[in-house]
Enzyme design. Sequence first.
Site, PDB file in Angstrom:
ATOM      1  N   SER A  94       0.836  -1.198   0.000  1.00 25.88           N
ATOM      2  CA  SER A  94       0.000   0.000   0.000  1.00 25.88           C
ATOM      3  C   SER A  94       0.870   1.247   0.000  1.00 25.88           C
ATOM      4  CB  SER A  94      -0.853  -0.020   1.279  1.00 25.88           C
ATOM      5  OG  SER A  94      -1.375   1.245   1.541  1.00 25.88           O
TER       6      SER A  94
ATOM      7  N   TYR B 282      -1.421  -1.201  10.941  1.00 31.03           N
ATOM      8  CA  TYR B 282      -1.725  -1.704   9.589  1.00 31.03           C
ATOM      9  C   TYR B 282      -0.564  -1.389   8.644  1.00 31.03           C
ATOM     10  CZ  TYR B 282      -3.499  -1.652   4.815  1.00 31.03           C
ATOM     11  OH  TYR B 282      -3.635  -1.837   3.452  1.00 31.03           O
TER      12      TYR B 282
ATOM     13  N   LYS C 116       2.480  -3.844   6.643  1.00 36.26           N
ATOM     14  CA  LYS C 116       2.872  -3.843   5.223  1.00 36.26           C
ATOM     15  C   LYS C 116       4.386  -3.638   5.087  1.00 36.26           C
ATOM     16  CE  LYS C 116      -1.246  -4.346   3.412  1.00 36.26           C
ATOM     17  NZ  LYS C 116      -1.632  -5.636   2.831  1.00 36.26           N
TER      18      LYS C 116
HETATM   19  P1  NAD Z   1     -10.918  -7.009   1.442  1.00 41.09           P
HETATM   20  O1  NAD Z   1     -11.082  -7.016   2.905  1.00 41.09           O
HETATM   21  O2  NAD Z   1     -12.095  -6.710   0.588  1.00 41.09           O
HETATM   22  O3  NAD Z   1     -10.296  -8.415   0.965  1.00 41.09           O
HETATM   23  C1  NAD Z   1      -9.411  -9.156   1.768  1.00 41.09           C
HETATM   24  C2  NAD Z   1      -9.924 -10.599   1.800  1.00 41.09           C
HETATM   25  O4  NAD Z   1      -9.023 -11.382   2.587  1.00 41.09           O
HETATM   26  C3  NAD Z   1     -11.309 -10.739   2.424  1.00 41.09           C
HETATM   27  O5  NAD Z   1     -12.146 -11.456   1.533  1.00 41.09           O
HETATM   28  C4  NAD Z   1     -11.070 -11.506   3.716  1.00 41.09           C
HETATM   29  O6  NAD Z   1     -12.144 -12.357   4.035  1.00 41.09           O
HETATM   30  C5  NAD Z   1      -9.799 -12.264   3.396  1.00 41.09           C
HETATM   31  N1  NAD Z   1      -8.950 -12.599   4.551  1.00 41.09           N
HETATM   32  C6  NAD Z   1      -8.519 -11.773   5.537  1.00 41.09           C
HETATM   33  N2  NAD Z   1      -7.748 -12.442   6.417  1.00 41.09           N
HETATM   34  C7  NAD Z   1      -7.668 -13.725   5.964  1.00 41.09           C
HETATM   35  C8  NAD Z   1      -7.020 -14.907   6.420  1.00 41.09           C
HETATM   36  N3  NAD Z   1      -6.288 -14.908   7.538  1.00 41.09           N
HETATM   37  N4  NAD Z   1      -7.167 -16.043   5.717  1.00 41.09           N
HETATM   38  C9  NAD Z   1      -7.909 -16.071   4.591  1.00 41.09           C
HETATM   39  N5  NAD Z   1      -8.544 -14.987   4.101  1.00 41.09           N
HETATM   40  C10 NAD Z   1      -8.427 -13.829   4.779  1.00 41.09           C
HETATM   41  O7  NAD Z   1      -9.716  -5.991   1.103  1.00 41.09           O
HETATM   42  P2  NAD Z   1      -9.254  -5.378  -0.290  1.00 41.09           P
HETATM   43  O8  NAD Z   1      -9.656  -3.957  -0.322  1.00 41.09           O
HETATM   44  O9  NAD Z   1      -9.636  -6.264  -1.407  1.00 41.09           O
HETATM   45  O10 NAD Z   1      -7.681  -5.409  -0.080  1.00 41.09           O
HETATM   46  C11 NAD Z   1      -6.890  -6.492  -0.507  1.00 41.09           C
HETATM   47  C12 NAD Z   1      -5.456  -6.259  -0.081  1.00 41.09           C
HETATM   48  O11 NAD Z   1      -4.993  -5.027  -0.622  1.00 41.09           O
HETATM   49  C13 NAD Z   1      -5.253  -6.163   1.432  1.00 41.09           C
HETATM   50  O12 NAD Z   1      -4.036  -6.816   1.758  1.00 41.09           O
HETATM   51  C14 NAD Z   1      -5.133  -4.670   1.680  1.00 41.09           C
HETATM   52  O13 NAD Z   1      -4.363  -4.388   2.808  1.00 41.09           O
HETATM   53  C15 NAD Z   1      -4.458  -4.199   0.407  1.00 41.09           C
HETATM   54  N6  NAD Z   1      -4.741  -2.795   0.112  1.00 41.09           N
HETATM   55  C16 NAD Z   1      -6.040  -2.379   0.000  1.00 41.09           C
HETATM   56  C17 NAD Z   1      -6.311  -1.044  -0.251  1.00 41.09           C
HETATM   57  C18 NAD Z   1      -7.748  -0.559  -0.344  1.00 41.09           C
HETATM   58  O14 NAD Z   1      -7.977   0.638  -0.260  1.00 41.09           O
HETATM   59  N7  NAD Z   1      -8.727  -1.402  -0.538  1.00 41.09           N
HETATM   60  C19 NAD Z   1      -5.265  -0.132  -0.409  1.00 41.09           C
HETATM   61  C20 NAD Z   1      -3.958  -0.587  -0.313  1.00 41.09           C
HETATM   62  C21 NAD Z   1      -3.701  -1.939  -0.052  1.00 41.09           C
HETATM   63  C1  UD1 Z   2      -6.802   5.404   3.928  1.00 40.93           C
HETATM   64  C2  UD1 Z   2      -5.876   4.807   4.957  1.00 40.93           C
HETATM   65  C3  UD1 Z   2      -4.656   4.223   4.244  1.00 40.93           C
HETATM   66  C4  UD1 Z   2      -5.085   3.227   3.176  1.00 40.93           C
HETATM   67  C5  UD1 Z   2      -6.003   3.959   2.195  1.00 40.93           C
HETATM   68  C6  UD1 Z   2      -6.442   3.116   1.043  1.00 40.93           C
HETATM   69  C7  UD1 Z   2      -6.269   6.188   6.966  1.00 40.93           C
HETATM   70  C8  UD1 Z   2      -5.684   7.213   7.895  1.00 40.93           C
HETATM   71  N1  UD1 Z   2      -5.487   5.849   5.914  1.00 40.93           N
HETATM   72  O1  UD1 Z   2      -6.100   6.443   3.302  1.00 40.93           O
HETATM   73  O2  UD1 Z   2      -3.808   3.590   5.157  1.00 40.93           O
HETATM   74  O3  UD1 Z   2      -3.960   2.717   2.486  1.00 40.93           O
HETATM   75  O4  UD1 Z   2      -7.134   4.444   2.943  1.00 40.93           O
HETATM   76  O5  UD1 Z   2      -7.664   2.524   1.254  1.00 40.93           O
HETATM   77  O6  UD1 Z   2      -7.352   5.692   7.180  1.00 40.93           O
HETATM   78  N2  UD1 Z   2     -12.163  11.877   3.621  1.00 40.93           N
HETATM   79  C9  UD1 Z   2     -13.143  12.767   4.006  1.00 40.93           C
HETATM   80  N3  UD1 Z   2     -14.274  12.270   4.584  1.00 40.93           N
HETATM   81  C10 UD1 Z   2     -14.486  10.934   4.794  1.00 40.93           C
HETATM   82  C11 UD1 Z   2     -13.476  10.018   4.393  1.00 40.93           C
HETATM   83  C12 UD1 Z   2     -12.321  10.546   3.812  1.00 40.93           C
HETATM   84  O7  UD1 Z   2     -13.005  13.980   3.837  1.00 40.93           O
HETATM   85  O8  UD1 Z   2     -15.531  10.551   5.331  1.00 40.93           O
HETATM   86  C13 UD1 Z   2     -10.948  12.404   2.961  1.00 40.93           C
HETATM   87  C14 UD1 Z   2      -9.663  12.096   3.710  1.00 40.93           C
HETATM   88  O9  UD1 Z   2      -9.352  13.115   4.613  1.00 40.93           O
HETATM   89  C15 UD1 Z   2      -8.662  11.992   2.539  1.00 40.93           C
HETATM   90  C16 UD1 Z   2      -9.507  11.467   1.376  1.00 40.93           C
HETATM   91  O10 UD1 Z   2     -10.857  11.752   1.714  1.00 40.93           O
HETATM   92  O11 UD1 Z   2      -8.191  13.270   2.189  1.00 40.93           O
HETATM   93  C17 UD1 Z   2      -9.357   9.970   1.161  1.00 40.93           C
HETATM   94  O12 UD1 Z   2      -9.594   9.283   2.387  1.00 40.93           O
HETATM   95  P1  UD1 Z   2      -9.634   7.690   2.483  1.00 40.93           P
HETATM   96  O13 UD1 Z   2     -10.551   7.152   1.447  1.00 40.93           O
HETATM   97  O14 UD1 Z   2      -9.901   7.336   3.896  1.00 40.93           O
HETATM   98  O15 UD1 Z   2      -8.176   7.236   2.053  1.00 40.93           O
HETATM   99  P2  UD1 Z   2      -6.741   7.685   2.647  1.00 40.93           P
HETATM  100  O16 UD1 Z   2      -6.857   8.715   3.690  1.00 40.93           O
HETATM  101  O17 UD1 Z   2      -5.879   8.011   1.493  1.00 40.93           O
END
Ligand code: NAD
Ligand code: UD1
Length: 335
Positions: free
Chosen positions: A124, A148, A152
Amino acid sequence: MAILITGGSGYIGSHTAVELIQAGYEVIIVDNLSNSKPEVCNRIKEITGIKPKFYELNLLNEAGLNQLFDNEVIESVIHFAGYKAVGESVDKPLAYYENNVTSTINLCKVMQAHQVNKLIFSSSATVYGQDGISPLVETLPLSATNPYGNSKVIIENILKDLSASNPKWQITSLRYFNPIGAHQSGLIGEEPSGIPNNLLPFITQVAIGKMVKLAVFGNDYDTPDGTGVRDYIHVLDLAKGHIAALNQLEEQKGYDVFNLGTGKGCSVLDIISTFELVNQVSVPYMVVERRPGDIAACYADTHKAEQVLGWQALYTLEDMCRDSWNWQKKNPDGY
Ligand code: NAD
Ligand code: UD1
């Protein structure tokens, strides 16, 4: 030979499964359904015509994982499984370190025992911490401000050390910026549990009337309109980035890392106005205090992914807002 997707019924994993199946790969999903529903596999079938093989298993269960690898012929692993809520990680650090770090160690041990050497890991932009200046480039030092993010950073370091220990490993960490949007069919999308923390799920819930108003966290940042700037990327572009990374792994030696973002920063107000315009709905909002831990701006330097992976994000902010809303409208109560 199959691609194993851990966390494949989650938000990003399910979209990647669709892209992989449509590109002709055989896909196996392993997920413990802690943050997703079994219905996801039916939806994947509805889109692609193929239902992926599914194992309901916790990656902390090493014996179960060994069994899975004994049963299947796996070529590579894409590892999405993990917990992802920043606030929750502050309250439950041990649960986060165990579920994210220990399960990754288990997975690598089992892969090693079965001579499966190709791994793509979901990292991330959070690993750039608070000090990096955007555009964020892969060579910046890593840091984190919450468990979190730390999980990573720790996993990236483990994977780097593992790659250095044996030249057979081919491992890529992909640092995602802010994934939003959904498949255009409206059949799969993001289903946050409880009150959404992230911006887009909150906006769609305000637009559909589940929440009254969006709270905009601060309008006094040093950004063009004062609100936070992020690099929002369509989840389907992100999914395609995994296919590009998978292809690159064939030639890659050891460990590498790539940003997956668009390279463009958008403010909270940009998102609100685009969402309202594209979808012809209103998103009432009020400006409140800054959210602790937030930074002003965060967007990617995308040159490395473009040059080495030959990949670039193609969807526009309009596409992302339209597809997020389409998913929400078609699934007002989730799956
Ligand atoms: P998500 O929660 O929708 O998907 C994660 C999946 O992993 C879920 O289906 C959950 O049931 C499964 N899971 C969790 N722990 C497990 C375990 N111990 N064994 C088996 N399954 C397990 O999340 P996502 O948004 O699809 O994110 C996927 C990955 O990408 C994560 O590692 C997350 O940290 C990373 N990531 C997500 C974002 C985002 O904004 N969504 C941003 C940066 C990184
Ligand atoms: C969040 C996580 C980050 C993660 C990323 C991707 C935190 C502090 N950080 O980041 O670790 O990798 O999501 O999913 O949670 N905002 C509002 N109102 C809201 C929600 C968000 O104004 O109700 C603003 C925030 O201040 C930010 C932007 O929208 O400026 C995006 O927010 P968000 O979607 O939570 O993502 P990140 O802050 O980038």
